[in-house]
Design a protein around this motif. Structure first.
Motif, PDB file in Angstrom:
ATOM      1  N   ILE A 198      43.569 -11.145   7.077  1.00 18.08           N
ATOM      2  CA  ILE A 198      43.750 -12.429   6.404  1.00 18.08           C
ATOM      3  C   ILE A 198      43.774 -13.515   7.472  1.00 18.08           C
ATOM      4  O   ILE A 198      44.555 -13.442   8.421  1.00 18.08           O
ATOM      5  N   LEU A 199      42.906 -14.512   7.293  1.00 21.66           N
ATOM      6  CA  LEU A 199      42.781 -15.615   8.242  1.00 21.66           C
ATOM      7  C   LEU A 199      43.117 -16.928   7.543  1.00 21.66           C
ATOM      8  O   LEU A 199      42.841 -17.079   6.351  1.00 21.66           O
ATOM      9  N   ASP A 200      43.682 -17.881   8.301  1.00 19.08           N
ATOM     10  CA  ASP A 200      43.817 -19.214   7.735  1.00 19.08           C
ATOM     11  C   ASP A 200      42.480 -19.934   7.914  1.00 19.08           C
ATOM     12  O   ASP A 200      41.532 -19.377   8.467  1.00 19.08           O
ATOM     13  N   LEU A 201      42.377 -21.160   7.442  1.00 13.91           N
ATOM     14  CA  LEU A 201      41.095 -21.859   7.511  1.00 13.91           C
ATOM     15  C   LEU A 201      40.695 -22.255   8.926  1.00 13.91           C
ATOM     16  O   LEU A 201      39.553 -22.625   9.164  1.00 13.91           O
ATOM     17  N   ASN A 202      41.616 -22.159   9.872  1.00 18.17           N
ATOM     18  CA  ASN A 202      41.290 -22.401  11.281  1.00 18.17           C
ATOM     19  C   ASN A 202      40.809 -21.133  11.974  1.00 18.17           C
ATOM     20  O   ASN A 202      40.510 -21.155  13.163  1.00 18.17           O
TER      21      ASN A 202
ATOM     22  N   ALA B  50      47.569 -12.109   8.849  1.00 17.10           N
ATOM     23  CA  ALA B  50      48.059 -10.829   8.338  1.00 17.10           C
ATOM     24  C   ALA B  50      46.988  -9.753   8.446  1.00 17.10           C
ATOM     25  O   ALA B  50      45.795 -10.057   8.489  1.00 17.10           O
ATOM     26  N   LEU B  51      47.434  -8.518   8.500  1.00 15.05           N
ATOM     27  CA  LEU B  51      46.568  -7.341   8.466  1.00 15.05           C
ATOM     28  C   LEU B  51      46.999  -6.489   7.289  1.00 15.05           C
ATOM     29  O   LEU B  51      48.195  -6.264   7.092  1.00 15.05           O
ATOM     30  N   ILE B  52      46.044  -6.025   6.515  1.00 15.58           N
ATOM     31  CA  ILE B  52      46.350  -5.158   5.387  1.00 15.58           C
ATOM     32  C   ILE B  52      45.500  -3.911   5.543  1.00 15.58           C
ATOM     33  O   ILE B  52      44.291  -3.937   5.303  1.00 15.58           O
ATOM     34  N   ALA B  53      46.109  -2.840   5.970  1.00 14.11           N
ATOM     35  CA  ALA B  53      45.384  -1.581   6.166  1.00 14.11           C
ATOM     36  C   ALA B  53      45.183  -0.897   4.826  1.00 14.11           C
ATOM     37  O   ALA B  53      46.069  -0.898   3.976  1.00 14.11           O
ATOM     38  N   ALA B  54      44.010  -0.323   4.640  1.00 20.37           N
ATOM     39  CA  ALA B  54      43.729   0.426   3.408  1.00 20.37           C
ATOM     40  C   ALA B  54      44.542   1.713   3.428  1.00 20.37           C
ATOM     41  O   ALA B  54      44.594   2.411   4.425  1.00 20.37           O
ATOM     42  N   ASP B  55      45.187   1.976   2.313  1.00 21.77           N
ATOM     43  CA  ASP B  55      45.886   3.252   2.202  1.00 21.77           C
ATOM     44  C   ASP B  55      44.950   4.241   1.503  1.00 21.77           C
ATOM     45  O   ASP B  55      43.796   3.944   1.259  1.00 21.77           O
ATOM     46  N   ASN B  56      45.442   5.370   1.196  1.00 24.48           N
ATOM     47  CA  ASN B  56      44.613   6.387   0.565  1.00 24.48           C
ATOM     48  C   ASN B  56      44.821   6.430  -0.946  1.00 24.48           C
ATOM     49  O   ASN B  56      44.750   7.485  -1.549  1.00 24.48           O
TER      50      ASN B  56
ATOM     51  N   LEU C 229      44.292  -2.649  -2.704  1.00 19.79           N
ATOM     52  CA  LEU C 229      45.086  -3.108  -1.568  1.00 19.79           C
ATOM     53  C   LEU C 229      46.076  -4.140  -2.087  1.00 19.79           C
ATOM     54  O   LEU C 229      45.725  -4.976  -2.920  1.00 19.79           O
ATOM     55  N   ILE C 230      47.298  -4.086  -1.603  1.00 20.12           N
ATOM     56  CA  ILE C 230      48.321  -5.034  -2.034  1.00 20.12           C
ATOM     57  C   ILE C 230      48.797  -5.828  -0.828  1.00 20.12           C
ATOM     58  O   ILE C 230      49.136  -5.264   0.204  1.00 20.12           O
ATOM     59  N   TRP C 231      48.803  -7.145  -0.986  1.00 15.78           N
ATOM     60  CA  TRP C 231      49.305  -8.045   0.052  1.00 15.78           C
ATOM     61  C   TRP C 231      50.461  -8.820  -0.548  1.00 15.78           C
ATOM     62  O   TRP C 231      50.333  -9.425  -1.611  1.00 15.78           O
ATOM     63  N   ASP C 232      51.590  -8.826   0.117  1.00 16.83           N
ATOM     64  CA  ASP C 232      52.779  -9.504  -0.398  1.00 16.83           C
ATOM     65  C   ASP C 232      52.845 -10.982  -0.018  1.00 16.83           C
ATOM     66  O   ASP C 232      53.876 -11.613  -0.143  1.00 16.83           O
ATOM     67  N   ALA C 233      51.735 -11.546   0.451  1.00 13.87           N
ATOM     68  CA  ALA C 233      51.621 -12.967   0.812  1.00 13.87           C
ATOM     69  C   ALA C 233      52.553 -13.356   1.952  1.00 13.87           C
ATOM     70  O   ALA C 233      53.041 -14.474   2.015  1.00 13.87           O
ATOM     71  N   THR C 234      52.804 -12.404   2.846  1.00 10.40           N
ATOM     72  CA  THR C 234      53.588 -12.710   4.039  1.00 10.40           C
ATOM     73  C   THR C 234      52.702 -12.583   5.273  1.00 10.40           C
ATOM     74  O   THR C 234      51.681 -11.901   5.265  1.00 10.40           O
ATOM     75  N   SER C 235      53.132 -13.230   6.335  1.00  5.95           N
ATOM     76  CA  SER C 235      52.410 -13.178   7.601  1.00  5.95           C
ATOM     77  C   SER C 235      52.738 -11.871   8.324  1.00  5.95           C
ATOM     78  O   SER C 235      53.577 -11.089   7.870  1.00  5.95           O
ATOM     79  N   GLN C 236      52.100 -11.678   9.460  1.00  8.43           N
ATOM     80  CA  GLN C 236      52.383 -10.501  10.284  1.00  8.43           C
ATOM     81  C   GLN C 236      53.839 -10.449  10.713  1.00  8.43           C
ATOM     82  O   GLN C 236      54.388  -9.386  10.957  1.00  8.43           O
ATOM     83  N   ASP C 237      54.466 -11.631  10.796  1.00  7.14           N
ATOM     84  CA  ASP C 237      55.874 -11.728  11.203  1.00  7.14           C
ATOM     85  C   ASP C 237      56.835 -11.512  10.041  1.00  7.14           C
ATOM     86  O   ASP C 237      58.044 -11.560  10.231  1.00  7.14           O
ATOM     87  N   GLY C 238      56.302 -11.338   8.823  1.00  4.12           N
ATOM     88  CA  GLY C 238      57.148 -11.153   7.655  1.00  4.12           C
ATOM     89  C   GLY C 238      57.564 -12.442   6.979  1.00  4.12           C
ATOM     90  O   GLY C 238      58.355 -12.424   6.041  1.00  4.12           O
TER      91      GLY C 238
ATOM     92  N   ILE D 154      41.111 -16.838   4.118  1.00  7.92           N
ATOM     93  CA  ILE D 154      39.914 -16.012   4.157  1.00  7.92           C
ATOM     94  C   ILE D 154      40.357 -14.563   4.307  1.00  7.92           C
ATOM     95  O   ILE D 154      41.147 -14.239   5.202  1.00  7.92           O
ATOM     96  N   ALA D 155      39.871 -13.706   3.427  1.00  7.61           N
ATOM     97  CA  ALA D 155      40.133 -12.268   3.521  1.00  7.61           C
ATOM     98  C   ALA D 155      38.864 -11.624   4.058  1.00  7.61           C
ATOM     99  O   ALA D 155      37.815 -11.686   3.427  1.00  7.61           O
ATOM    100  N   LYS D 156      38.950 -11.045   5.230  1.00  4.76           N
ATOM    101  CA  LYS D 156      37.794 -10.398   5.846  1.00  4.76           C
ATOM    102  C   LYS D 156      37.941  -8.897   5.672  1.00  4.76           C
ATOM    103  O   LYS D 156      38.879  -8.290   6.189  1.00  4.76           O
TER     104      LYS D 156
END
Length: 70
Positions: free
Chosen positions: A12-16, A21-27, A33-42, A51-53
């Motif tokens: 997950i990237l901001d517009l800059n 955030a990183l969201i690893a695919a689980d099995n 994929l679930i993202w709780d809308a938090t940054s890498q720092d929580g 942007i979701a890459k």
């Protein structure tokens, strides 16, 4: 820059272009994929456009614009 993402998932990237955030695919069987809308720092992220890459094991990538609304 994505070497801390094991296998496939989303970066997950901001517009800059800053990674927020990183969201690893689980099995999961349904491939969701679930993202709780938090940054890498929580920290909770602000409403806005991100942007979701999608990163695949094969070095293939797709970009999606996502809107976070609280």
């Amino acid at each position: 820059p994505y070497d801390s993402l094991p296998g496939s998932g989303f970066v997950i990237l901001d517009l800059n272009g800053k990674r927020v955030a990183l969201i690893a695919a689980d099995n999961s069987r349904d491939g969701s994929l679930i993202w709780d809308a938090t940054s890498q720092d929580g920290n909770a992220l602000e409403s806005g456009v991100y942007i979701a890459k999608l990163i695949l094991d094969s070095d293939d990538a797709q970009k999606l614009k996502i809107f976070l609304v609280k």
